[in-house]
Design an enzyme around this catalytic site. Sequence first.
Site, PDB file in Angstrom:
ATOM      1  N   HIS A   5       0.853  -1.187   0.000  1.00 57.42           N
ATOM      2  CA  HIS A   5       0.000   0.000   0.000  1.00 57.42           C
ATOM      3  C   HIS A   5       0.889   1.238   0.000  1.00 57.42           C
ATOM      4  CE1 HIS A   5       0.362   1.412   4.228  1.00 57.42           C
ATOM      5  NE2 HIS A   5       0.450   0.125   4.553  1.00 57.42           N
ATOM      6  N   ASP A  50       6.419   2.644   6.460  1.00 57.16           N
ATOM      7  CA  ASP A  50       5.070   2.089   6.252  1.00 57.16           C
ATOM      8  C   ASP A  50       4.431   2.690   4.997  1.00 57.16           C
ATOM      9  OD1 ASP A  50       2.699   0.751   6.701  1.00 57.16           O
ATOM     10  OD2 ASP A  50       2.084   1.984   8.391  1.00 57.16           O
ATOM     11  N   GLU A  55      -5.285   1.692   2.278  1.00 56.59           N
ATOM     12  CA  GLU A  55      -5.184   0.781   3.420  1.00 56.59           C
ATOM     13  C   GLU A  55      -5.262   1.503   4.759  1.00 56.59           C
ATOM     14  OE1 GLU A  55      -3.083  -1.662   6.520  1.00 56.59           O
ATOM     15  OE2 GLU A  55      -2.608   0.340   5.762  1.00 56.59           O
ATOM     16  N   GLU A  85       4.435  -5.213   4.748  1.00 55.69           N
ATOM     17  CA  GLU A  85       4.258  -4.376   5.933  1.00 55.69           C
ATOM     18  C   GLU A  85       5.552  -4.482   6.740  1.00 55.69           C
ATOM     19  OE1 GLU A  85       2.006  -2.296   6.602  1.00 55.69           O
ATOM     20  OE2 GLU A  85       0.151  -2.890   5.583  1.00 55.69           O
TER      21      GLU A  85
END
Length: 352
Positions: free
Chosen positions: A72, A103, A130, A155
């Site tokens: 994402h 992230d 996300e 992730e």
Amino acid sequence: MTFSLDTVLDHLEALVGFDSQNPPRSLTPQADLFGWLDAHAPGFETSVLDYGDGCLGWYAKRGEAKTLFNVHLDTVPIAPGWTQDPHKMTRADDRAIGLGTCDIKGAAACLLDVAAKTDGPMALLFTTDEEAGQSDAVHGYLKETRPYDRVIVSEPTKAKATPQHRGILSAEANFKGMSGHASKGGVSAVHAAAKFVIDALALPWAADYRLNFGRIEGGVKPNMVAADCLVRFGFRGLPGADTVSRLEEIRALAGDELVSLEKRFEGPPLPIADEKAQAGQKALMDWAAGIGLVLGEPVDFWTEASLFAAAGYPALVLGPGDIAQAHAADEFVLYADLEAAFNAYMRIMTHG
């Protein structure tokens, strides 16, 4: 194929420069981000998948790959406390600092370098929705059947292949009081909400489920009794947890001032409660160990890997960075983690 820190950092610096905060989720299919991605995916068939409301997917395919890599690209909003421009990446001695470095744009940067250094089949799905509990891009993508044996969801796991994570349930409670002058007292929605929060945090399972109240908003000013108050919260259960019962326990703590309490988003844990899916997960982890990936312990955060697993795609979580840096001011990813993730992704490409 060897890791090139400068190349990965060049990619990451460009990605950080694209504002993809969510909310407001303001990217459109015409955003410069997608043109930049196209230019850095030579030999791929690319398309932008539009699921509305800023929920987008950039899908790139080269040949008939067995593995889908998912990242994402949206970030959380800029947190207070940044000491630099969050969208201008800094290259420090051992880390890259910038919004989304950990992230999880660092994973995208690594994957783009892997794509450039290989010519075999490869598939990428980069999404934009996300972080605000939307996941419409993944849900929309999964409505079409595509023949992948496995999905690698990126992730922050310190580049370790992770087979298990918690589920998530977020909800919103609305309280109503009766506006009036504070000197006369009255029914305050804010007071009712505050008692609700305190009582919920005292539940014996609250800490184990990582119960968190993230937003409380209501009232006008100190000399007015608050007529309304909104509370948003969430909790994270391990595989097998009864989230329905937990939510009802929380609901039972609210008094007569509660007008509504509704779920906003629910994501299942990994592995999901399905024997076939669990067998697929075990086979995937055996495969991961067999090709030499470093295996990690279960993580406490939720990921979209469980959505892929629920749709029949065995999935694991693997990306650079430490979740402790995610969502924080001066977010960073270590260069060592970028190298470890690059090598893990390259190993996956080499073996399937």
